[in-house]
Design a protein around this motif. Structure first.
Motif, PDB file in Angstrom:
ATOM      1  N   LEU A 150       0.859  -1.350  -0.004  1.00 34.06           N
ATOM      2  CA  LEU A 150       0.064   0.075  -0.007  1.00 34.06           C
ATOM      3  C   LEU A 150       0.722   1.262   0.030  1.00 34.06           C
ATOM      4  O   LEU A 150       0.568   2.154  -0.740  1.00 34.06           O
ATOM      5  CB  LEU A 150      -0.720  -0.045   1.185  1.00 34.06           C
ATOM      6  N   GLY A 151       1.896   1.143   0.638  1.00 33.36           N
ATOM      7  CA  GLY A 151       2.881   2.377   0.816  1.00 33.36           C
ATOM      8  C   GLY A 151       3.269   2.635  -0.800  1.00 33.36           C
ATOM      9  O   GLY A 151       3.226   3.888  -0.998  1.00 33.36           O
ATOM     10  N   GLU A 152       3.887   1.690  -1.481  1.00 28.42           N
ATOM     11  CA  GLU A 152       4.166   1.952  -2.732  1.00 28.42           C
ATOM     12  C   GLU A 152       3.164   2.403  -3.732  1.00 28.42           C
ATOM     13  O   GLU A 152       3.315   3.302  -4.451  1.00 28.42           O
ATOM     14  CB  GLU A 152       4.819   0.692  -3.560  1.00 28.42           C
ATOM     15  N   ALA A 153       1.949   1.828  -3.465  1.00 21.98           N
ATOM     16  CA  ALA A 153       0.743   2.235  -4.349  1.00 21.98           C
ATOM     17  C   ALA A 153       0.456   3.786  -4.025  1.00 21.98           C
ATOM     18  O   ALA A 153      -0.069   4.481  -4.891  1.00 21.98           O
ATOM     19  CB  ALA A 153      -0.558   1.144  -3.978  1.00 21.98           C
ATOM     20  N   GLU A 154       0.414   4.150  -2.637  1.00 18.93           N
ATOM     21  CA  GLU A 154       0.149   5.477  -2.426  1.00 18.93           C
ATOM     22  C   GLU A 154       1.065   6.441  -2.949  1.00 18.93           C
ATOM     23  O   GLU A 154       0.808   7.488  -3.512  1.00 18.93           O
ATOM     24  CB  GLU A 154      -0.177   5.590  -0.825  1.00 18.93           C
ATOM     25  N   ASP A 211      -9.341   6.136  -4.205  1.00 17.09           N
ATOM     26  CA  ASP A 211     -10.171   7.694  -4.404  1.00 17.09           C
ATOM     27  C   ASP A 211      -9.149   8.148  -5.459  1.00 17.09           C
ATOM     28  O   ASP A 211      -9.163   8.849  -6.500  1.00 17.09           O
ATOM     29  CB  ASP A 211     -10.119   8.283  -3.313  1.00 17.09           C
ATOM     30  N   SER A 212      -7.607   8.239  -5.254  1.00 20.03           N
ATOM     31  CA  SER A 212      -6.453   8.562  -5.976  1.00 20.03           C
ATOM     32  C   SER A 212      -6.776   8.143  -7.472  1.00 20.03           C
ATOM     33  O   SER A 212      -6.627   8.755  -8.396  1.00 20.03           O
ATOM     34  CB  SER A 212      -5.559   8.640  -5.440  1.00 20.03           C
ATOM     35  N   ALA A 213      -6.727   6.705  -7.186  1.00 26.50           N
ATOM     36  CA  ALA A 213      -6.737   5.915  -8.723  1.00 26.50           C
ATOM     37  C   ALA A 213      -8.083   6.576  -9.494  1.00 26.50           C
ATOM     38  O   ALA A 213      -8.021   6.580 -10.715  1.00 26.50           O
ATOM     39  CB  ALA A 213      -6.630   4.655  -8.361  1.00 26.50           C
ATOM     40  N   ASP A 214      -9.163   6.448  -8.629  1.00 28.53           N
ATOM     41  CA  ASP A 214     -10.168   6.908  -9.644  1.00 28.53           C
ATOM     42  C   ASP A 214     -10.163   8.448 -10.425  1.00 28.53           C
ATOM     43  O   ASP A 214     -10.522   8.681 -11.394  1.00 28.53           O
ATOM     44  CB  ASP A 214     -11.369   6.895  -8.646  1.00 28.53           C
ATOM     45  N   ARG A 215      -9.592   9.330  -9.281  1.00 28.29           N
ATOM     46  CA  ARG A 215      -9.103  10.605 -10.079  1.00 28.29           C
ATOM     47  C   ARG A 215      -8.279  10.487 -11.166  1.00 28.29           C
ATOM     48  O   ARG A 215      -8.486  11.279 -12.253  1.00 28.29           O
ATOM     49  CB  ARG A 215      -8.594  11.446  -9.021  1.00 28.29           C
ATOM     50  N   VAL A 216      -7.217   9.761 -11.119  1.00 27.33           N
ATOM     51  CA  VAL A 216      -6.408   9.699 -12.347  1.00 27.33           C
ATOM     52  C   VAL A 216      -6.977   8.978 -13.342  1.00 27.33           C
ATOM     53  O   VAL A 216      -6.757   9.456 -14.706  1.00 27.33           O
ATOM     54  CB  VAL A 216      -4.975   8.751 -11.851  1.00 27.33           C
ATOM     55  N   ALA A 217      -7.616   7.991 -13.085  1.00 26.61           N
ATOM     56  CA  ALA A 217      -8.422   7.133 -14.218  1.00 26.61           C
ATOM     57  C   ALA A 217      -9.634   8.108 -15.005  1.00 26.61           C
ATOM     58  O   ALA A 217      -9.490   8.117 -16.097  1.00 26.61           O
ATOM     59  CB  ALA A 217      -9.127   6.111 -13.810  1.00 26.61           C
ATOM     60  N   ALA A 218     -10.097   9.168 -13.968  1.00 23.91           N
ATOM     61  CA  ALA A 218     -11.085   9.878 -14.595  1.00 23.91           C
ATOM     62  C   ALA A 218     -10.325  10.894 -15.498  1.00 23.91           C
ATOM     63  O   ALA A 218     -10.786  11.327 -16.683  1.00 23.91           O
ATOM     64  CB  ALA A 218     -11.762  10.826 -13.836  1.00 23.91           C
ATOM     65  N   ILE A 219      -9.013  11.526 -15.001  1.00 25.11           N
ATOM     66  CA  ILE A 219      -8.151  12.343 -15.841  1.00 25.11           C
ATOM     67  C   ILE A 219      -7.792  11.877 -17.262  1.00 25.11           C
ATOM     68  O   ILE A 219      -7.854  12.108 -18.288  1.00 25.11           O
ATOM     69  CB  ILE A 219      -7.160  12.799 -15.011  1.00 25.11           C
ATOM     70  N   VAL A 250      -0.074   2.184 -13.716  1.00 28.01           N
ATOM     71  CA  VAL A 250      -0.062   2.596 -12.559  1.00 28.01           C
ATOM     72  C   VAL A 250      -1.590   2.586 -11.722  1.00 28.01           C
ATOM     73  O   VAL A 250      -1.322   2.007 -10.700  1.00 28.01           O
ATOM     74  CB  VAL A 250       0.748   3.952 -12.284  1.00 28.01           C
ATOM     75  N   VAL A 251      -2.339   3.110 -12.349  1.00 29.89           N
ATOM     76  CA  VAL A 251      -3.617   2.890 -11.826  1.00 29.89           C
ATOM     77  C   VAL A 251      -4.167   1.425 -11.587  1.00 29.89           C
ATOM     78  O   VAL A 251      -4.711   1.133 -10.758  1.00 29.89           O
ATOM     79  CB  VAL A 251      -4.602   3.493 -12.773  1.00 29.89           C
ATOM     80  N   ARG A 252      -3.913   0.627 -12.628  1.00 28.90           N
ATOM     81  CA  ARG A 252      -4.375  -0.690 -12.398  1.00 28.90           C
ATOM     82  C   ARG A 252      -3.525  -1.445 -11.110  1.00 28.90           C
ATOM     83  O   ARG A 252      -4.082  -2.369 -10.392  1.00 28.90           O
ATOM     84  CB  ARG A 252      -4.052  -1.667 -13.697  1.00 28.90           C
ATOM     85  N   SER A 253      -2.130  -1.022 -10.980  1.00 31.14           N
ATOM     86  CA  SER A 253      -1.313  -1.604 -10.166  1.00 31.14           C
ATOM     87  C   SER A 253      -1.965  -1.288  -8.567  1.00 31.14           C
ATOM     88  O   SER A 253      -2.119  -1.988  -7.746  1.00 31.14           O
ATOM     89  CB  SER A 253       0.262  -1.169 -10.043  1.00 31.14           C
TER      90      SER A 253
END
Length: 265
Positions: A150-154, A211-219, A250-253
């Motif tokens: 989770l640290g690397e993902a964040e 939440d961050s992944a959703d934001r990046v995916a939306a962008i 990165v989003v998928r990971s």
């Protein structure tokens, strides 16, 4: 929540550990479609799971829970979300029908302890209100050798938010004819993903990552749509792909790490 597979992974796990009732799983899945068709991959899998074959039937998500329990509980539940993409087949059982189907769908679930037999589940959209689940028997569930914490993902998501905004800016600068406000398009995409609920026991850090992944995916989704028509040329299409493909990876990971860390907790 961003995919039916992610929803079923976290809610089925919550049910398996006694945190949620079957009705909670069913209600969460109805956020994707009111009708769920279920079908086994072949006659052998039908005999193993008791699921319909060869034609899918409207038996609902509840029909998936007993085979998931039998495959995943050993004695701790083993459920893993897989999110393959072009050139990215991490975590898939090589050479299987499940792997090919997961790559086509961009998602799937593995149920079973690594190293042993299990099941794979793939959703596909049959219509605006219909989701079909195909269940595959898998002889050998692979180890997740590409797991990130989770640290690397964040950390990856913090970097990706910045890089995704730059990508959107780059493509918007190219698109002088667009009259759409990218911020409104991103907000609309985020509103759609926020309709889906997570179980109450989801760790706060995992929720932040999702939440961050959703934001990046939306962008990224807006960036793809905002690319000007002239990028259909080979050079332009390659430029868009070069900008966005690493960010989608990165989003998928990150999504996989957040969901699977919850499923393994």
């Amino acid at each position: 929540m961003t995919s039916p597979s992610a929803t079923l992974t976290v809610w089925a796990r919550s049910w398996l550990v006694g945190k949620s009732a079957p009705d909670h799983v069913i209600d969460a899945m109805h956020g994707w479609a009111p009708m769920h068709l279920v079908c086994a991959e072949n006659e052998e899998t039908a005999g193993l799971t008791g699921l319909p074959w060869p034609d899918p039937r409207d038996v609902g998500v509840a029909a998936l829970l007993p085979p998931i329990r039998r495959a995943a509980a050993d004695p701790e539940p083993h459920l893993r979300l897989v999110l393959p993409g072009p050139g990215d087949v991490r975590g898939l059982p090589a050479g299987t029908e499940f792997a090919a189907a997961a790559l086509r769908a961009g998602e799937g679930i593995l149920a079973g302890a690594p190293g042993g037999p299990g099941l794979g589940l793939i959703p596909s959209t049959e219509g605006p209100d219909v989701l079909r689940w195909t269940v595959y028997a898998i002889d050998h569930i692979p180890l997740d050798l590409h797991h990130i914490g989770l640290g690397e993902a964040e950390y990856g998501m913090r970097e990706a938010v910045r890089d995704a905004a730059k990508a959107l800016e780059t493509l918007e600068l190219l698109d002088t004819a667009s009259g759409n406000d990218p911020r409104a398009l991103v907000a609309d995409a985020l509103a759609r993903s926020s309709r889906h609920r997570y179980p109450a026991e989801m760790p706060a850090r995992a929720l932040r990552i999702l939440d961050s992944a959703d934001r990046v995916a939306a962008i990224l989704g807006v960036a793809e749509k905002s690319a000007p028509d002239r990028t259909v040329s080979a050079t332009g299409a390659a430029t868009v792909e070069d900008l966005l493909r690493p960010l989608w990876s990165v989003v998928r990971s990150a999504r996989g790490a957040a969901i699977n860390a919850t499923a393994e907790a």
